[in-house]
Design a protein around this motif. Structure first.
Motif, PDB file in Angstrom:
ATOM      1  N   SER A  44      -9.098  15.816 -15.046  1.00  0.00           N
ATOM      2  CA  SER A  44      -8.928  16.168 -16.463  1.00  0.00           C
ATOM      3  C   SER A  44      -7.515  16.643 -16.803  1.00  0.00           C
ATOM      4  N   PRO A  45      -6.777  17.266 -15.895  1.00  0.00           N
ATOM      5  CA  PRO A  45      -5.398  17.638 -16.276  1.00  0.00           C
ATOM      6  C   PRO A  45      -4.460  16.443 -16.477  1.00  0.00           C
ATOM      7  N   CYS A  46      -4.785  15.285 -15.922  1.00  0.00           N
ATOM      8  CA  CYS A  46      -3.872  14.132 -16.045  1.00  0.00           C
ATOM      9  C   CYS A  46      -3.720  13.759 -17.515  1.00  0.00           C
ATOM     10  N   PRO A  47      -2.484  13.725 -18.010  1.00  0.00           N
ATOM     11  CA  PRO A  47      -2.313  13.434 -19.431  1.00  0.00           C
ATOM     12  C   PRO A  47      -2.486  11.955 -19.776  1.00  0.00           C
ATOM     13  N   THR A  48      -2.537  11.092 -18.790  1.00  0.00           N
ATOM     14  CA  THR A  48      -2.469   9.662 -19.066  1.00  0.00           C
ATOM     15  C   THR A  48      -3.752   8.897 -18.784  1.00  0.00           C
ATOM     16  N   GLY A  49      -4.610   9.430 -17.918  1.00  0.00           N
ATOM     17  CA  GLY A  49      -5.765   8.670 -17.465  1.00  0.00           C
ATOM     18  C   GLY A  49      -5.473   7.805 -16.257  1.00  0.00           C
ATOM     19  N   ALA A  50      -4.197   7.761 -15.833  1.00  0.00           N
ATOM     20  CA  ALA A  50      -3.821   6.935 -14.678  1.00  0.00           C
ATOM     21  C   ALA A  50      -4.522   7.397 -13.399  1.00  0.00           C
ATOM     22  N   ILE A  51      -4.913   8.677 -13.390  1.00  0.00           N
ATOM     23  CA  ILE A  51      -5.456   9.285 -12.179  1.00  0.00           C
ATOM     24  C   ILE A  51      -6.851   8.775 -11.837  1.00  0.00           C
ATOM     25  N   ASP A  52      -7.546   8.240 -12.844  1.00  0.00           N
ATOM     26  CA  ASP A  52      -8.981   8.003 -12.692  1.00  0.00           C
ATOM     27  C   ASP A  52      -9.255   6.565 -12.263  1.00  0.00           C
ATOM     28  N   ASN A  53      -8.784   6.200 -11.078  1.00  0.00           N
ATOM     29  CA  ASN A  53      -8.994   4.850 -10.568  1.00  0.00           C
ATOM     30  C   ASN A  53      -9.557   4.887  -9.154  1.00  0.00           C
ATOM     31  N   TRP A  54     -10.482   4.014  -8.903  1.00  0.00           N
ATOM     32  CA  TRP A  54     -11.204   4.032  -7.630  1.00  0.00           C
ATOM     33  C   TRP A  54     -11.416   2.608  -7.139  1.00  0.00           C
ATOM     34  N   ARG A  55     -11.338   2.419  -5.840  1.00  0.00           N
ATOM     35  CA  ARG A  55     -11.611   1.107  -5.257  1.00  0.00           C
ATOM     36  C   ARG A  55     -12.523   1.291  -4.043  1.00  0.00           C
ATOM     37  N   GLN A  56     -13.479   0.382  -3.925  1.00  0.00           N
ATOM     38  CA  GLN A  56     -14.319   0.362  -2.731  1.00  0.00           C
ATOM     39  C   GLN A  56     -13.545  -0.332  -1.617  1.00  0.00           C
ATOM     40  N   VAL A  57     -13.382   0.328  -0.516  1.00  0.00           N
ATOM     41  CA  VAL A  57     -12.680  -0.293   0.618  1.00  0.00           C
ATOM     42  C   VAL A  57     -13.407   0.066   1.909  1.00  0.00           C
ATOM     43  N   ARG A  58     -13.174  -0.714   2.920  1.00  0.00           N
ATOM     44  CA  ARG A  58     -13.646  -0.285   4.239  1.00  0.00           C
ATOM     45  C   ARG A  58     -12.749   0.844   4.696  1.00  0.00           C
ATOM     46  N   SER A  59     -13.342   1.885   5.259  1.00  0.00           N
ATOM     47  CA  SER A  59     -12.562   3.054   5.654  1.00  0.00           C
ATOM     48  C   SER A  59     -11.373   2.661   6.521  1.00  0.00           C
ATOM     49  N   ALA A  60     -11.621   1.716   7.415  1.00  0.00           N
ATOM     50  CA  ALA A  60     -10.569   1.338   8.353  1.00  0.00           C
ATOM     51  C   ALA A  60      -9.407   0.646   7.654  1.00  0.00           C
ATOM     52  N   THR A  61      -9.672   0.104   6.464  1.00  0.00           N
ATOM     53  CA  THR A  61      -8.604  -0.624   5.780  1.00  0.00           C
ATOM     54  C   THR A  61      -8.268   0.025   4.443  1.00  0.00           C
ATOM     55  N   ALA A  62      -8.508   1.335   4.322  1.00  0.00           N
ATOM     56  CA  ALA A  62      -8.124   2.040   3.101  1.00  0.00           C
ATOM     57  C   ALA A  62      -6.627   1.852   2.877  1.00  0.00           C
ATOM     58  N   TYR A  63      -6.228   1.826   1.612  1.00  0.00           N
ATOM     59  CA  TYR A  63      -4.807   1.644   1.307  1.00  0.00           C
ATOM     60  C   TYR A  63      -4.018   2.842   1.827  1.00  0.00           C
ATOM     61  N   SER A  64      -3.029   2.564   2.628  1.00  0.00           N
ATOM     62  CA  SER A  64      -2.226   3.645   3.198  1.00  0.00           C
ATOM     63  C   SER A  64      -1.281   4.200   2.138  1.00  0.00           C
ATOM     64  N   LEU A  65      -0.725   5.361   2.425  1.00  0.00           N
ATOM     65  CA  LEU A  65       0.261   5.933   1.509  1.00  0.00           C
ATOM     66  C   LEU A  65       1.437   4.972   1.334  1.00  0.00           C
ATOM     67  N   GLU A  66       1.830   4.358   2.429  1.00  0.00           N
ATOM     68  CA  GLU A  66       2.998   3.466   2.367  1.00  0.00           C
ATOM     69  C   GLU A  66       2.712   2.272   1.455  1.00  0.00           C
ATOM     70  N   GLU A  67       1.502   1.726   1.576  1.00  0.00           N
ATOM     71  CA  GLU A  67       1.151   0.623   0.679  1.00  0.00           C
ATOM     72  C   GLU A  67       1.199   1.088  -0.774  1.00  0.00           C
ATOM     73  N   GLN A  68       0.552   2.218  -1.038  1.00  0.00           N
ATOM     74  CA  GLN A  68       0.485   2.697  -2.420  1.00  0.00           C
ATOM     75  C   GLN A  68       1.878   2.974  -2.974  1.00  0.00           C
ATOM     76  N   LEU A  69       2.758   3.490  -2.118  1.00  0.00           N
ATOM     77  CA  LEU A  69       4.111   3.807  -2.582  1.00  0.00           C
ATOM     78  C   LEU A  69       4.890   2.544  -2.949  1.00  0.00           C
ATOM     79  N   SER A  70       4.434   1.414  -2.471  1.00  0.00           N
ATOM     80  CA  SER A  70       5.165   0.173  -2.744  1.00  0.00           C
ATOM     81  C   SER A  70       4.629  -0.561  -3.969  1.00  0.00           C
ATOM     82  N   TRP A  71       3.582  -0.045  -4.584  1.00  0.00           N
ATOM     83  CA  TRP A  71       2.928  -0.784  -5.667  1.00  0.00           C
ATOM     84  C   TRP A  71       3.656  -0.664  -6.999  1.00  0.00           C
ATOM     85  N   ASP A  72       3.614  -1.763  -7.769  1.00  0.00           N
ATOM     86  CA  ASP A  72       3.972  -1.717  -9.178  1.00  0.00           C
ATOM     87  C   ASP A  72       2.732  -1.746 -10.054  1.00  0.00           C
ATOM     88  N   SER A  73       1.622  -2.178  -9.479  1.00  0.00           N
ATOM     89  CA  SER A  73       0.359  -2.159 -10.225  1.00  0.00           C
ATOM     90  C   SER A  73      -0.768  -2.009  -9.203  1.00  0.00           C
TER      91      SER A  73
END
Lengths: 405, 474
Positions: free
Chosen positions: A55-84
């Motif tokens: 709720s503190p997020c002013p944009t709504g960008a925070i509220d995103n979820w994806r189903q993934v296999r635990s072993a293949t969850a998106y790493s921090l490095e992957e997320q840091l490289s994203w544009d979308s």
């Protein structure tokens, strides 16, 4: 035999909506949110989905979820490289436990769903995230060859990495992550850069545990300002015998179909050629098997001397691959872009789009996306096909894959 | 840390336990409401606006959404939860317990810091008071009002500190905050940028992007303060400030998206054709950016400032993310690069870092601003438009500090008056630019409809649909 499917609902932040205000990182009671100069990201190993940040997020960008296999969850490095945000991927159990037929039926069953861009039904099951940032694989450089002439306006390299006795299984279309050594101006480790593998699954040299990359030395940003790309310069400057830290492989949808008779429509510019080279080479090595299917390639560069793999490409048999090269900076010639050639070859392109066994791959600079899409839309319009209705169907059936940067 | 919402002034500072203070603030409250009625959003007092109101300072409680009339908005006093055994972590008092009361020797400086910050809050409400008449959508109108009521709350935050810790002087300063007026020649607001007009929505989005971002950096620096009530107040204000920057960043991004769309549809980048089609051409947006950026970076003050050194040394105002920096947090021997003009050229020179702390904060702001402009450029890139927005050189169009008497082009060259005059119309918004943008400002109030010069947002507020009735008119 059944495999345990450990599925995680992974919390992600939409980098296209986020304004990097730091509120979420400040709010998180367990420091699961972190950032670099580019993105704010959530550590899947820490986040307990307490929702304090929502709720503190002013944009709504925070509220995103994806189903993934635990072993293949998106790493921090992957997320840091994203544009979308990535689209929701199919969550499947360990490939070794699923017979090919079952995988095909599963893919058929979900093909009616919206938003999914699954891999082609016949694609081999990829291995993802085998080597993590915490435990990267170490590869040895066994080749670093210029693909461009010294007088060309860019420096593109063909770099071969050998993994020795370490397993690093890749499929054509997958990417690997390179970890440049050292730290950035703020003293933090560099984030991982992703490169498409340019060699087929059985190695740059068949039967060897090696892969090839196509790397352009980055000397300016998208705006033309001088900038020294950290990872590309690091890679381009490597010499034979040097070692490199590699993570991955990554990617489970930009994969090629494996079934006999399947065709490939490939559209690329510059180093976007890497996955196309991998797929083409895979098919070339199997010509003798007579599996059929067409290959059609649209490939753009400024000039022939800057077109990676121009020489080897021209030696391929014409009845194996239909090659269309567009050059935008040849003195004395009108500028030509891939979309121009797509229009010229409209009848054949639409014939392939109509072919259920043809898979479309687009890879290259972000700026090509619009032109290519417009060209396809126009071609469809004049041939009683509605591109905007077709595209979702292509996506859902794993027949349209686009990667631009 | 629950908020007492039953008293006349919602608060989490136990006002009920301090009757004198409570009385003083209850005396100030009607003056605030009178100011809001006079100088708040024009003609809006009967509107029901879908606003976010804090009901607790815990993450779960400070974003409560409902339709409320703005004069009934529960402006209150909220401090972030205290940190146990907090220590001063920079300056000469490093390692000492944070002050819970004002140290006598720093009283004047602290009051000055708080008044300067407090003055910006009502100023921006005044600057924006007519914008509601030309809103491009209900969604945008609601966002404007949310910004306005939160600026009002930030004024309350500063007034609380003045009343609670500065006695009679503080009460007088609190009254004066309601008496100055943005742009008034006789009794203007303290800082220059807060006396400029915010005449149209592009200016509003640029203002919330750049000038509210100055607010963010100032609040971040004050959230490091050794004076604990100031640190806790500003920390909570930052959560609200983030919304303002969202309005600016997403607002400009949507303007760009719409312009890029029309550029593609018409296959042109000719400003005249685009203007005729009712969208704002990219060079005009660049000139607005140049203006708001340069005016805003002046807000950080002179590049070398003994006041800045004093505030830091005394532990009153830290650097952005002071606690995350790895140095001695005293800065006696540190230096920092500042710009000056020598022989008609800009040259870098090293200054003692303590004196250059305004410049340090300005550079942090610039980095943050540039990153967001990169995200704007991704909108253009994604749309297949080649144009890229850039920030002008930081010496461009400066009115404060050692660069203030020098004409510098956006690309950082010192130019003579003749060259400046020859290019000023390419670099800064012209009266014609402003008149054109103003001509687009019609009022769109049908739910889900947007003016033709701006794209709809990707998602609504608080997961509401985009065609939600964000504002209900009386």
């Amino acid at each position: 035999m059944s495999a345990v499917v450990d599925v995680l609902r992974q919390h992600l932040i939409d980098p296209e909506i986020c304004i990097r205000c730091n509120t979420c990182e400040e709010t998180c009671p367990i420091d699961a949110i972190t950032h670099d100069s580019r993105n704010y990201v959530v550590d899947a190993n820490k986040c307990n989905a307490c929702n304090a940040c929502i709720s503190p997020c002013p944009t709504g960008a925070i509220d995103n979820w994806r189903q993934v296999r635990s072993a293949t969850a998106y790493s921090l490095e992957e997320q840091l490289s994203w544009d979308s945000l990535p689209m929701q991927q199919e969550v499947v159990a360990d490939a070794s436990a699923i017979p090919t037929d079952v995988a095909r039926l599963t893919a058929d069953a979900v093909s009616g769903q919206g938003g999914l861009a699954p891999a082609p039904w016949s694609a081999a099951q990829p291995v993802v995230n085998l080597h993590t940032l915490a435990k990267p694989a170490v590869a040895t450089v066994t080749g670093n060859h210029p693909l461009t002439t010294p007088d060309a306006s860019s420096d593109i390299r063909h770099i071969v990495l050998d993994f020795g006795s370490v397993a690093f299984p890749v499929l054509e279309g997958q990417t690997i992550g390179i970890v440049p050594p050292g730290t950035d101006a703020q003293g933090r480790p560099h984030f991982v850069r992703l490169y498409s593998v340019a060699s087929p699954r059985d190695g740059e040299r068949p039967g060897y545990n090696n892969i090839a990359l196509t790397v352009k030395r980055v000397t300016q940003d998208h705006d033309g300002n001088a900038v020294r790309g950290v990872a590309s310069n690091y890679l381009c400057d490597l010499g034979k015998g040097d070692t490199v830290k590699v993570v991955g492989p990554f990617g489970a949808n930009f994969l090629m179909p494996d079934h006999p008779g399947s065709s490939l429509l490939m559209i690329c510019t510059g180093t976007g050629a890497a996955p196309m080279r991998a797929m083409t080479e895979r098919r070339r090595r199997r010509i003798a098997k007579g599996e059929g299917g067409e290959l059609m390639l649209f490939f753009g560069a400024r000039a022939p001397e800057e077109l990676p793999y121009f020489g080897p490409l021209m030696k391929l048999p014409r009845d194996f691959i239909d090659i269309n090269l567009a050059f935008s900076r040849v003195p004395g010639q009108a500028k030509q872009y891939v979309q121009d050639l797509i229009r010229v070859r409209g009848d054949d392109v639409v014939r392939l789009l109509r072919n259920e066994d043809c898979y479309v791959y687009v890879c290259g600079l972000r700026s090509m996306e619009h032109g290519v899409t417009e060209a396809l839309r126009d071609l469809c319009r004049t041939r009683e096909l509605d591109w905007d209705a077709l595209l979702p169907k292509l996506r859902e059936s794993g027949r349209f894959h686009l990667e631009t940067y | 840390m629950n908020i007492d919402t039953t008293s006349r002034i919602p608060n989490n500072v136990d006002l009920a336990g301090d009757r004198a203070l409570n009385r003083a603030l209850e005396h100030w409250q009607p003056n605030f409401l009178a100011w809001w009625n006079d100088m708040g959003p024009d003609g809006t007092h009967a509107f029901d606006v879908y606003l976010r109101t804090a009901v607790s300072v815990e993450p779960s409680g400070w974003a409560h959404f409902d339709h409320v009339k703005m004069p009934d908005y529960r402006w209150g006093i909220f401090l972030a939860p205290p940190v146990a055994d907090r220590k001063i972590h920079f300056g000469e008092h490093i390692g000492e317990p944070a002050w819970q009361d004002v140290p006598g020797e720093h009283r004047a400086n602290l009051r000055r810091i708080i008044v300067t910050q407090g003055d910006t809050e009502p100023a921006s409400v005044e600057q924006q008071r007519h914008l509601g008449l030309t809103c491009p959508s209900l969604y945008d109108l609601r966002n404007l009002f949310q910004v306005n009521v939160e600026e009002g709350r930030h004024l309350w935050a500063m007034v609380y500190l003045l009343h609670r810790y500065f006695g009679r002087d503080g009460r007088e300063e609190a009254d004066a905050l309601l008496q100055r007026r943005s742009g008034d020649t006789d009794n203007p607001r303290i800082l220059g940028a807060f006396n400029e007009r915010t005449p149209d929505w592009l200016a509003f989005f640029m203002f919330t992007y750049f000038t509210d971002r100055d607010g963010k950096f100032q609040l971040c620096a004050l959230a490091e303060s050794g004076f604990d009530p100031l640190a806790r107040t500003t920390k909570f204000m930052l959560t609200e400030e983030a919304h303002h920057m969202f309005v600016g960043e997403s607002g400009v991004a949507r303007v760009l998206q719409r312009t890029a769309q029309v550029m593609k549809d018409l296959a042109t980048d000719d400003p005249a054709k685009l203007r005729a089609a009712g969208v704002i051409d990219l060079p005009t947006i660049q000139r607005y950016l140049n203006f708001h950026y340069s005016v805003t970076i002046d807000l950080f003050g002179a590049d070398q400032s003994s006041n800045a050194a004093t505030f830091y040394g005394a532990g009153l105002k830290g650097r952005f993310e002071e606690g995350k920096r790895a140095d001695d947090h005293r800065l006696h021997d540190a230096t920092y690069t500042v710009l000056e003009v020598a022989d008609g050229r800009l040259v870098e020179k090293q200054a003692p870092m303590r004196n250059a702390l305004n410049e340090v904060l300005r550079d942090d702001f610039i980095r943050d601003s540039v990153a967001g402009i990169g995200r704007w450029n991704r909108v253009l890139e994604k749309a297949g438009v080649d144009f890229r927005l850039v920030v002008p050189h930081k010496a461009f169009n400066r009115r404060i500090g050692s660069l203030s008497n020098t004409r510098v082009s956006p690309d950082g060259r010192v130019v003579d008056e003749a060259e400046w005059k020859a290019h000023e119309r390419e670099w800064l918004p012209t009266p014609e630019d402003r008149a054109f943008v103003a001509s687009l400002m019609g009022r769109v109030t049908a739910p889900g409809k947007f003016a033709g010069w701006i794209a709809p947002p990707p998602i609504g507020i608080n997961k509401q649909p985009i065609d939600f009735e964000y504002v209900r008119f009386a």
